[in-house]
Scaffold this motif. Structure first.
Motif, PDB file in Angstrom:
ATOM      1  N   GLN A 227       0.823  -1.207   0.000  1.00 41.36           N
ATOM      2  CA  GLN A 227       0.000   0.000   0.000  1.00 41.36           C
ATOM      3  C   GLN A 227       0.857   1.258   0.000  1.00 41.36           C
ATOM      4  N   SER A 231       1.151   4.115  -3.031  1.00 40.85           N
ATOM      5  CA  SER A 231       0.642   5.430  -2.647  1.00 40.85           C
ATOM      6  C   SER A 231       1.591   6.540  -3.103  1.00 40.85           C
ATOM      7  N   LEU A 315      -2.963   5.490   5.963  1.00 41.60           N
ATOM      8  CA  LEU A 315      -3.608   4.552   5.045  1.00 41.60           C
ATOM      9  C   LEU A 315      -4.978   4.079   5.510  1.00 41.60           C
TER      10      LEU A 315
END
Length: 341
Positions: A227, A231, A315
């Motif tokens: 993630q 990102s 996140l």
């Protein structure tokens, strides 16, 4: 193309499985051929088509200090997950730790710069974090590292490796660093880390120390890494821990998951102080590998807290519950034990 260093380790093998499951093209670095079987073992936990997934990996046998082979590994690569490291708390392994953790990471960073890598993710450790001003204050990503403190050789070299990554960010490489706690996952029951804790408790570990530390599931580590890489976040570090827990409660929870007797004798600081000195003497006289260093003894008797709020806010990340993680890993342990006995 994605490059994974340390592909045969706990994090690396689970990361490879997840990347392959998403049809990513991956290369992976390994040091010894026999360790490749660990990857197949991990894959078999989650998929029957082990060979199909495994054969899609472009394996490269290389040492982190073998520049020509590393240059070959970087061909056509755009993203790098640097999971490789040497884990040891033995003081006499300091030079080896520096060579692999610091110099090896410097080599990876330099090749990221030379090959215009889009993003690098480095797997560090909570051991490389600074200290909170007070024991009851949780450690964060901004806690100051104190070089004058009596840090372990492992902590020193992981912190040194982080400095190499930060140098890379100043020279044009976007990077993220993760600082996981004790990583819980299956498949490495005898090679140190959390797997050996499950083995020790199953075999009748009697003593528990007074301290506490932080734990995290391997799948949470793998998920957070990806993630962060996908990102827009760059040049930041993140603590990855699901829960701060006393070692005593952790050991008792593992014992319950394995249906064995829990450790029931307290390993006091005095007892551990005697134990690490005897361990040192055994090393000096008989050449035995160190099992308990002074730093390890101090670590497992200290109550240290870590703050995971940064990754949650960045996140919206949610961690697997520690008890659920222990039960899950315990089920794999029992399955493996039954198959080998």
């Amino acid at each position: 193309m994605i490059l994974v260093t340390g592909g045969t380790g706990l994090v690396g093998s689970h990361l490879l499985y997840d990347l392959l499951s998403k049809n990513e093209c991956v290369k992976a670095i390994y040091r010894r051929e026999h360790t490749l079987e660990r990857v197949k073992t991990v894959f078999a936990y989650y998929n029957e088509n082990v060979a199909e997934l495994y054969n899609r990996i472009e394996w490269i046998e290389a040492d982190l200090n073998d520049i020509p082979l590393l240059e070959l590994a970087f061909k056509d690569v755009t993203h790098v997950y640097h999971c490789a490291a040497f884990v040891s708390f033995e003081p006499d392994k300091y030079n080896q730790l520096r060579k692999i953790n610091i110099k090896g990471t410097a080599n990876i960073v330099n090749l990221c710069i030379a090959n215009n890598i889009e993003k690098l993710c480095y797997v560090s450790s909570i051991a490389a974090l600074g200290n909170a001003p007070h024991p009851e204050t949780p450690i964060t990503e901004t806690s100051d590292w104190n070089p004058e403190q009596d840090n372990s050789v492992y902590a020193i070299t992981k912190y040194g490796a982080e400095l190499e990554v930060w140098r890379g960010t100043q020279e044009g490489v976007d990077a993220v660093i993760i600082n996981p706690g004790v990583i819980l996952g299956p498949g490495f029951w005898k090679s140190g880390g959390s797997g050996s804790l499950f083995t020790s408790i199953y075999n009748g570990l009697r003593y528990y120390p007074e301290g506490s530390t932080a734990y995290v599931d391997v799948w949470d580590v793998v998920s957070a890494m990806q993630q962060l890489m996908m990102s827009s976040i760059k040049n930041e570090s993140f603590i990855l821990i699901a829960k701060n827990q006393s070692i005593q409660i952790f050991q008792e929870t593992v014992a319950a998951a394995l249906n064995v007797k829990k450790p029931n004798k307290k390993a006091s600081p005095f007892l551990l102080a005697v134990a690490w000195r005897l361990d040192w003497l055994n090393h000096k006289v008989f050449g035995k590998r160190r099992k308990l260093s002074r730093h390890m003894a101090n670590s497992i008797t200290s109550e240290t807290l870590y703050d995971n709020s940064k990754i949650k806010e960045a996140l919206g990340f949610e961690f697997t519950g520690l008890e659920d993680s222990i039960k899950n890993v315990g089920s794999y342990f029992l399955k493996d034990f039954k198959e080998t006995h």
